[in-house]
Design an enzyme around this catalytic site. Sequence first.
Site, PDB file in Angstrom:
ATOM      1  N   GLN A 235      27.758  15.698  23.649  1.00  0.00           N
ATOM      2  CA  GLN A 235      28.865  15.785  22.493  1.00  0.00           C
ATOM      3  C   GLN A 235      30.200  16.671  22.877  1.00  0.00           C
ATOM      4  O   GLN A 235      31.019  16.701  22.185  1.00  0.00           O
ATOM      5  CB  GLN A 235      28.163  16.827  21.481  1.00  0.00           C
ATOM      6  CG  GLN A 235      27.210  16.029  20.600  1.00  0.00           C
ATOM      7  CD  GLN A 235      26.319  16.857  19.671  1.00  0.00           C
ATOM      8  OE1 GLN A 235      25.076  16.945  19.689  1.00  0.00           O
ATOM      9  NE2 GLN A 235      26.994  17.457  18.634  1.00  0.00           N
ATOM     10  N   ARG A 382      23.475  20.333  12.735  1.00  0.00           N
ATOM     11  CA  ARG A 382      24.432  19.917  11.539  1.00  0.00           C
ATOM     12  C   ARG A 382      24.953  21.075  10.956  1.00  0.00           C
ATOM     13  O   ARG A 382      24.890  21.158   9.870  1.00  0.00           O
ATOM     14  CB  ARG A 382      23.694  18.919  10.601  1.00  0.00           C
ATOM     15  CG  ARG A 382      24.842  18.066   9.864  1.00  0.00           C
ATOM     16  CD  ARG A 382      24.290  17.064   9.237  1.00  0.00           C
ATOM     17  NE  ARG A 382      25.352  16.167   8.535  1.00  0.00           N
ATOM     18  CZ  ARG A 382      25.533  14.809   8.509  1.00  0.00           C
ATOM     19  NH1 ARG A 382      24.422  14.218   8.989  1.00  0.00           N
ATOM     20  NH2 ARG A 382      26.322  14.350   7.793  1.00  0.00           N
ATOM     21  N   CYS A 383      25.486  21.967  11.714  1.00  0.00           N
ATOM     22  CA  CYS A 383      26.071  23.258  11.231  1.00  0.00           C
ATOM     23  C   CYS A 383      27.074  24.032  12.238  1.00  0.00           C
ATOM     24  O   CYS A 383      26.847  23.469  13.427  1.00  0.00           O
ATOM     25  CB  CYS A 383      25.082  24.279  10.531  1.00  0.00           C
ATOM     26  SG  CYS A 383      24.166  24.977  11.902  1.00  0.00           S
ATOM     27  N   GLU A 758      29.087  19.070   8.080  1.00  0.00           N
ATOM     28  CA  GLU A 758      27.974  19.831   8.224  1.00  0.00           C
ATOM     29  C   GLU A 758      27.623  20.916   6.726  1.00  0.00           C
ATOM     30  O   GLU A 758      26.726  21.392   6.804  1.00  0.00           O
ATOM     31  CB  GLU A 758      28.203  20.930   9.272  1.00  0.00           C
ATOM     32  CG  GLU A 758      28.381  19.986  10.514  1.00  0.00           C
ATOM     33  CD  GLU A 758      28.613  20.843  11.849  1.00  0.00           C
ATOM     34  OE1 GLU A 758      29.264  21.960  11.882  1.00  0.00           O
ATOM     35  OE2 GLU A 758      28.257  20.248  12.900  1.00  0.00           O
TER      36      GLU A 758
END
Lengths: 804, 284
Positions: A235, A382-383, A758
């Site tokens: 990522q 996902r935040c 997110e």
Amino acid sequence: MKDEVTRDDRIAGLKGMGTSRKRVEDARFTQGKGNYVDDIKLDGMLFGDFVRSPYAHARVTNIDTSAAMEVPGVLAVLTAADLEPLGLHWMPTLAGDKQMVLADGKVLFQGQEVAFVIAEDRYAAADGIEAVVVDYEELPVITDPFESLKSDVVLREDLDPTADGAHGPRKHPNHIFTWEAGEKEATEQVIDAAEVVAEEMIYYHRTHPCPLETCGCVASMDKVNGKLTLWGTFQAPHAIRTVVSLISGIEEHNIRVISPDIGGGFGNKVGAYAGYVCSVVASIVTGKPVKWIEDRMDNLMTTAFARDYWMKGKIAATKEGKITGLWCHTTADHGGFDACADPTKFPAGFMNICTGSYDIPTAYLAVDGVYTNKAPGGVAYRCSFRVTEAAYFIERMIEVLAIELNMDAAELRRINFIKADQFPYQSALGWEYDSGDYHTAWDKALNAVGYDNLRREQAQMVEDFKSGKSRKLLGIGLCHFTEIVGAGPVKNCDILGLGMFDSCEIRIHPTGSAIARLGTISQGQGHATTFAQILASEIGLPADSITIEEGDTDTAPYGLGTYGSRSTPVAGAATAMAGRKIRAKAQMIAAYLLEVHDDDVEFDVDRFVVKGAPERFKTMKEIAFAAYNQAIPGIEPGLEAVSYYDPPNMTYPFGAYICVMEIDVDTGEHSIRQFYALDDCGTRINPMIIEGQVHGGLTEALAIAMGQEIAYDDMGNVKTGTLMDFFLPTAWETPHYTTDHTTTPSPHHPIGAKGVGESPNVGGVPAFSNAVHDAFRAFGLRQAHMPHDHWRVWKIANQLGLHG
Amino acid sequence: MIPAAFDYYRPKDLPGVVALLQEHGDDARVMAGGHSLIPMMKLRMADVPHLIDMQDVDGMNGIYVGDTGVRIGAMTTQAELIDSAELADAAPILREAALQIADPQVRYMGTVGGNVANGDPGNDMPGLMQCFDATFTLFGPDGERTVPAREFYEAAYMTAREDDEVLTAVSFPTPAGGYAYEKQKRKIGDYATAAAAVQIVKDGGSCASASIAMTNLSDTPVFSEAAGAALVGTSVDGDAIRAAVAAMLNDIDPVDDNRGPVAFKNHVAGVILTRAIERAWSRA
């Protein structure tokens, strides 16, 4: 006669910002033509895989690799002893700790990497793994962070128990750090003096991002020219290049890191894993490319988990419900090594956003990080960093306070929201919220679901339940969340000393098309679609004529990658700024071509026009060609720009979510009747992609709230290591979502965008969980820990005496 | 997730299968759809040096609905069960149950024979076959023999099938009366937290006969004769259903696992059976 092309036609032709442009990536993804790491096949490529520990805590007394070396196709078996001379048996973590690459005398979690078998193919590697004989001496296992802080069992014997950690003093050999924000004494005074105080322990259980594609890499060391190429599920490819250089000693210009198509990341692919190090070493040793790909169990059991926060809270208010103070102490279970992916100065991420959407004058937060015999990680699934934990904490505390006050939870939120005229708002825990309009969003949401009617229906269902007419209850799950994304200002955000700026480089081709390269990397977010749209609006060339490229460190400008909803806030801003540099040069070229002063032309959609004489113009396409074929005095040829963007502040997306859920009191099953999600992510670049992001994030939130967990037994065995037990929702379990929005642009972002990927996870988890809690509120439930799977919901009902 | 090396066989007929089983004994396993066996092999929890693929063996497929009974070849897939109009007419509970097994992709591969022969207590068909009082046909070195489904299961993965036998078909009398297959599961693709198969025959206003079997609540499927008996002669009112549930709870022996603790499973078993009986009775 030529058809009249209107200005609106020209705008539409660009497919710029605000357009639901179809995703350009999908042509290859929907045809199975993506190119993922495991699709990479090189001549002579070898395959590496790990011998993993079956024990959660044990000494490794001996590793016998002789039988494995007899397995046909096995070429080598690496152990810590082989890596030690290279100084690679341990590696630094993103959190300032260090982590064993291969077991160095002991193991600290089940599945820990013990030896790396290098073979001609993955079948031989699997057979080789079976043949490695490891002698273990079991040690006492600690899976509870509170127990860990009291235990005589020292987990990290490699650390000096009295020495400070990366984030200051340690209170116990199993303690990692204490991190504080806000005013301790003032908050405690407010709570002591308060008219009403609600107190609760909120546990946000351990779970896992579980991307469809697991982690993996291919390392190829070219011994002739000394260049290492590393393809991987990264990522943050540029940061990985720097890390690889720092720990391997290979000069950074000799390392090329490539993130090809990535099948979802959700935080799982931010960190550096033993597999990367071992693959690189194996390629150096063998002189051949080496591939390592996790299987699903490896992924769930060993690479970065998320959450696992025990959050003790106290919230103080007046009798009328005005919140006066918030206190939180969090015990954070980090597993065997501290490998959290957080900016250096924030070992608990942005947990200090836990005052949420509310005007809370006084607050205090302390977080203690603790070692246990669980897998390391602690990534932002996902935040943004620890923001889901913060949002879940405050949105549960609000509900608990509403119970304490005997108030409607929607009204309690309304009277405590930060007001629109208070922005920019300085929070008690240290953030400056850039913008927001919470009351408008909240009222819109409540109206959309018919909130008052729902409450009436809920009350009727409680009556019917009590009178024996029905066995179902209705929960109305409320959530108003405030995200903090777009890390971040370099002055306070770095990872391993690398400032968290991001970048975009644009080259306009002579015929009026372009390529833009960014320091981020899409994992399904649709960057190739949306970034082209930003540029289309900024430089007046059609999005369809702009290629977006990311992920190859030899070609893309340096950037910190994609996670924490930072791509649009940071790289998106860099894209706009680079576009504006292009436009500034284009303006000079246009003025030259039109034989007027620079200030006498202005940009209009796809062209520069002479002010007051709209018939005199040069299109961007004409200007692009001129940049390459005209000798313009004082202007260099070409049309290129690069921007490195250091954001002045984070962005603060927010939203109002409402989940209406029916619960079967007897089986613990739930049925989601309605889910309404209003998101305010500032300027909207591609509404269709936003909607897709919201659907995806909500579905992961559903998973987390309603069943997904990484559970351990007392021996430290992972109980949820396969997709049979680890809940990954399909279309079958996923409800219909209704999406909506308000638009409050970020005042400091070049295009006003805030990021959205997110938000739905941050806001979704409390909405689902609050619905479960709310269904049982009439029967006295205050707090029940997630996940709310069937048996745990049944247990709530059972403990409340609802089974007769 | 890589299996150990194995030899692969694809015989054309049953004697060929049996010959391989006799030659390799414990080291050989037959495979139908492979959706139970292959995952176990990939996890290296099943050691199968000799894998015998049944898909080319003649005569193992097909659904035969006769005047009094049904015979289903072992290699018949769940999808074929679902698609058979004749079967939906003769034994509609089979379709109702098959639709609750796994997901469509698995149902295209998974077979009736594999489902009943593997002895996995999580499988749905064994309980259903016990509810039907079905008979399993086994083919071995001495030819065919039959075993009642209610006597086939000994413990988890332990059945009356000998190592050198193959289960070739299931047969059962055409079920009569109302039916229901009720299953609670955590998600699509999961095994049952609890499942109940119920067939009830109604005569006038009372229950003439009832057959009840439960799934994934013991290490074998549970045919609860007492639960059925508790309904016979009653009007299947609340008291009768409670008596049937009490009798069923006496027969099951669930264990604590990720689906929940024993108390929860007992509770859900009761709820599921109550619903199944009510639905079957409404259709009787």
